[in-house]
Design an enzyme around this catalytic site. Structure first.
Site, PDB file in Angstrom:
ATOM      1  N   ARG A  83      85.576 -22.197  24.624  1.00 20.29           N
ATOM      2  CA  ARG A  83      84.599 -22.913  23.814  1.00 20.29           C
ATOM      3  C   ARG A  83      83.198 -22.355  24.022  1.00 20.29           C
ATOM      4  O   ARG A  83      82.721 -22.238  25.127  1.00 20.29           O
ATOM      5  CB  ARG A  83      84.594 -24.386  24.192  1.00 20.29           C
ATOM      6  CG  ARG A  83      83.349 -25.055  23.683  1.00 20.29           C
ATOM      7  CD  ARG A  83      83.609 -26.351  23.057  1.00 20.29           C
ATOM      8  NE  ARG A  83      82.359 -26.894  22.597  1.00 20.29           N
ATOM      9  CZ  ARG A  83      82.076 -28.169  22.610  1.00 20.29           C
ATOM     10  NH1 ARG A  83      82.941 -29.017  23.086  1.00 20.29           N
ATOM     11  NH2 ARG A  83      80.938 -28.589  22.157  1.00 20.29           N
ATOM     12  N   ARG A  92      84.468 -25.385  16.617  1.00 19.32           N
ATOM     13  CA  ARG A  92      84.769 -25.121  18.028  1.00 19.32           C
ATOM     14  C   ARG A  92      86.275 -24.973  18.251  1.00 19.32           C
ATOM     15  O   ARG A  92      87.083 -25.571  17.538  1.00 19.32           O
ATOM     16  CB  ARG A  92      84.189 -26.208  18.933  1.00 19.32           C
ATOM     17  CG  ARG A  92      84.807 -27.560  18.807  1.00 19.32           C
ATOM     18  CD  ARG A  92      83.984 -28.638  18.142  1.00 19.32           C
ATOM     19  NE  ARG A  92      82.574 -28.481  17.962  1.00 19.32           N
ATOM     20  CZ  ARG A  92      81.646 -29.076  18.693  1.00 19.32           C
ATOM     21  NH1 ARG A  92      81.985 -29.844  19.699  1.00 19.32           N
ATOM     22  NH2 ARG A  92      80.392 -28.919  18.431  1.00 19.32           N
ATOM     23  N   ASP A  95      87.242 -29.312  21.733  1.00 16.88           N
ATOM     24  CA  ASP A  95      86.271 -30.338  22.120  1.00 16.88           C
ATOM     25  C   ASP A  95      87.056 -31.474  22.765  1.00 16.88           C
ATOM     26  O   ASP A  95      88.015 -31.975  22.175  1.00 16.88           O
ATOM     27  CB  ASP A  95      85.562 -30.839  20.849  1.00 16.88           C
ATOM     28  CG  ASP A  95      84.420 -31.785  21.157  1.00 16.88           C
ATOM     29  OD1 ASP A  95      83.839 -31.699  22.260  1.00 16.88           O
ATOM     30  OD2 ASP A  95      84.093 -32.616  20.292  1.00 16.88           O
ATOM     31  N   ASP A  97      86.454 -35.181  24.323  1.00 14.47           N
ATOM     32  CA  ASP A  97      85.478 -36.265  24.487  1.00 14.47           C
ATOM     33  C   ASP A  97      86.082 -37.386  25.315  1.00 14.47           C
ATOM     34  O   ASP A  97      87.196 -37.837  25.047  1.00 14.47           O
ATOM     35  CB  ASP A  97      85.065 -36.820  23.115  1.00 14.47           C
ATOM     36  CG  ASP A  97      84.109 -35.891  22.383  1.00 14.47           C
ATOM     37  OD1 ASP A  97      83.392 -35.114  23.053  1.00 14.47           O
ATOM     38  OD2 ASP A  97      84.080 -35.933  21.134  1.00 14.47           O
TER      39      ASP A  97
HETATM   40  N1  LIG Z   1      81.555 -39.547  26.682  1.00 13.04           N
HETATM   41  C1  LIG Z   1      81.313 -38.244  26.720  1.00 13.04           C
HETATM   42  N2  LIG Z   1      82.312 -37.332  26.569  1.00 13.04           N
HETATM   43  C2  LIG Z   1      82.056 -36.002  26.599  1.00 13.04           C
HETATM   44  N3  LIG Z   1      80.837 -35.460  26.804  1.00 13.04           N
HETATM   45  C3  LIG Z   1      79.817 -36.312  26.972  1.00 13.04           C
HETATM   46  C4  LIG Z   1      80.003 -37.726  26.933  1.00 13.04           C
HETATM   47  N4  LIG Z   1      78.792 -38.333  27.134  1.00 13.04           N
HETATM   48  C5  LIG Z   1      77.911 -37.355  27.290  1.00 13.04           C
HETATM   49  N5  LIG Z   1      78.501 -36.144  27.202  1.00 13.04           N
HETATM   50  C6  LIG Z   1      77.770 -34.893  27.339  1.00 13.04           C
HETATM   51  O1  LIG Z   1      77.624 -34.286  26.075  1.00 13.04           O
HETATM   52  C7  LIG Z   1      77.544 -32.884  26.290  1.00 13.04           C
HETATM   53  C8  LIG Z   1      77.674 -32.157  24.983  1.00 13.04           C
HETATM   54  O2  LIG Z   1      78.834 -32.568  24.337  1.00 13.04           O
HETATM   55  P1  LIG Z   1      79.382 -31.785  23.109  1.00 13.04           P
HETATM   56  O3  LIG Z   1      78.804 -30.430  22.998  1.00 13.04           O
HETATM   57  O4  LIG Z   1      80.890 -31.897  23.204  1.00 13.04           O
HETATM   58  O5  LIG Z   1      78.838 -32.648  21.904  1.00 13.04           O
HETATM   59  P2  LIG Z   1      79.391 -32.517  20.473  1.00 13.04           P
HETATM   60  O6  LIG Z   1      80.890 -32.423  20.574  1.00 13.04           O
HETATM   61  O7  LIG Z   1      78.675 -31.402  19.734  1.00 13.04           O
HETATM   62  O8  LIG Z   1      79.014 -33.871  19.776  1.00 13.04           O
HETATM   63  P3  LIG Z   1      79.674 -35.281  19.997  1.00 13.04           P
HETATM   64  O9  LIG Z   1      79.312 -35.717  21.393  1.00 13.04           O
HETATM   65  O10 LIG Z   1      79.033 -36.080  18.932  1.00 13.04           O
HETATM   66  O11 LIG Z   1      81.177 -35.152  19.818  1.00 13.04           O
HETATM   67  C9  LIG Z   1      78.606 -32.648  27.346  1.00 13.04           C
HETATM   68  O12 LIG Z   1      78.363 -31.467  28.075  1.00 13.04           O
HETATM   69  C10 LIG Z   1      78.448 -33.867  28.235  1.00 13.04           C
HETATM   70  O13 LIG Z   1      77.584 -33.638  29.326  1.00 13.04           O
HETATM   71  N1  LIG Z   2      86.811 -34.176  11.533  1.00 12.27           N
HETATM   72  C1  LIG Z   2      86.079 -33.870  12.615  1.00 12.27           C
HETATM   73  N2  LIG Z   2      84.779 -33.598  12.485  1.00 12.27           N
HETATM   74  C2  LIG Z   2      84.052 -33.287  13.584  1.00 12.27           C
HETATM   75  C3  LIG Z   2      84.651 -33.237  14.871  1.00 12.27           C
HETATM   76  C4  LIG Z   2      86.033 -33.522  14.976  1.00 12.27           C
HETATM   77  O1  LIG Z   2      86.632 -33.491  16.081  1.00 12.27           O
HETATM   78  N3  LIG Z   2      86.714 -33.826  13.830  1.00 12.27           N
HETATM   79  N4  LIG Z   2      83.908 -32.956  15.946  1.00 12.27           N
HETATM   80  C5  LIG Z   2      82.624 -32.709  15.841  1.00 12.27           C
HETATM   81  C6  LIG Z   2      81.827 -32.441  17.039  1.00 12.27           C
HETATM   82  O2  LIG Z   2      82.108 -33.276  18.050  1.00 12.27           O
HETATM   83  C7  LIG Z   2      81.929 -32.697  14.561  1.00 12.27           C
HETATM   84  N5  LIG Z   2      82.755 -33.033  13.442  1.00 12.27           N
END
Ligand SMILES: Nc1ncnc2c1ncn2[C@@H]1O[C@H](COP(=O)(O)OP(=O)(O)OP(=O)(O)O)[C@@H](O)[C@H]1O
Ligand SMILES: Nc1nc2c(c(=O)[nH]1)N=C(CO)CN2
Length: 159
Positions: A83, A92, A95, A97
């Site tokens: 990633r 990506r 991902d 979460d």
């Molecule tokens: N609940 C969580 N799960 C994963 N990462 C988290 C969480 N809360 C905060 N973070 C932080 O967010 C940072 C960036 O996350 P990431 O780049 O995956 O965001 P994103 O996928 O672009 O957007 P989103 O968070 O909206 O899915 C991670 O390195 C982590 O430190």
């Molecule tokens: N459908 C979908 N859209 C996204 C997704 C994802 O996992 N599914 N993740 C994102 C960044 O966290 C941004 N947009």
């Protein structure tokens, strides 16, 4: 293993199906993590900048790790699958979460639990409702089933 955790997985670059399957395998091999349930895989229309559809799924884990230890384990698996963060919400390979960790509520610079945006994301709520419909979000006090019923799920279909 004491703590119940929900994780959301997403990929829209490379061989997404294989990447999600392998990353769940990695989770199962990681110290202090047991994979309890795996949802089906869903094709979902991308939210954010124009980009290919995603493959999304959710898993329920039992963990003997603190939230921060678990986040480190998730970030290590993301790195293993190459990633690279180019743009916020952009495409990506993987991902991961951290959506829910028991009924913990935590807000730090590095980590927020529950995940701050999961309540409005059909690509999370549809797979999560399949494996944990009665889990109650400690912030909104709604169940995952109720949250799922409140979002538009038209962009989400079984893979
Ligand atoms: N609940 C969580 N799960 C994963 N990462 C988290 C969480 N809360 C905060 N973070 C932080 O967010 C940072 C960036 O996350 P990431 O780049 O995956 O965001 P994103 O996928 O672009 O957007 P989103 O968070 O909206 O899915 C991670 O390195 C982590 O430190
Ligand atoms: N459908 C979908 N859209 C996204 C997704 C994802 O996992 N599914 N993740 C994102 C960044 O966290 C941004 N947009």
């Amino acid at each position: 293993m004491a703590n119940r955790v929900a994780i959301g997985l997403g990929s829209n670059l490379g061989n997404s199906r294989e990447i999600l399957e392998k990353s769940i395998g990695e989770l199962g091999r990681a110290r202090g993590i047991l994979v309890e349930k795996i949802s089906r895989y869903y094709r979902t229309v991308a939210i954010g900048p124009p980009q290919p559809d995603y493959l999304n799924a959710c898993v329920i884990l039992r963990v003997d790790l603190t939230p921060l230890e678990l986040l480190d384990a998730l970030l290590a698996i993301e790195r293993k699958f190459g990633r690279v963060r180019l743009e916020r919400w952009g495409p990506r390979t993987l991902d991961l979460d951290l959506l829910l960790y028991d009924d913990f509520v935590l807000e730090t610079a590095e980590l927020e639990i529950p995940h701050p945006r999961f309540r409005e994301r059909a690509f999370v709520l549809v797979p999560l409702a399949e494996i944990a419909p009665d889990w109650r979000d400690p912030v909104s006090k709604q169940t995952i089933r109720e949250l799922r019923e409140s979002v538009d799920c038209s962009g989400v279909s079984v893979w």
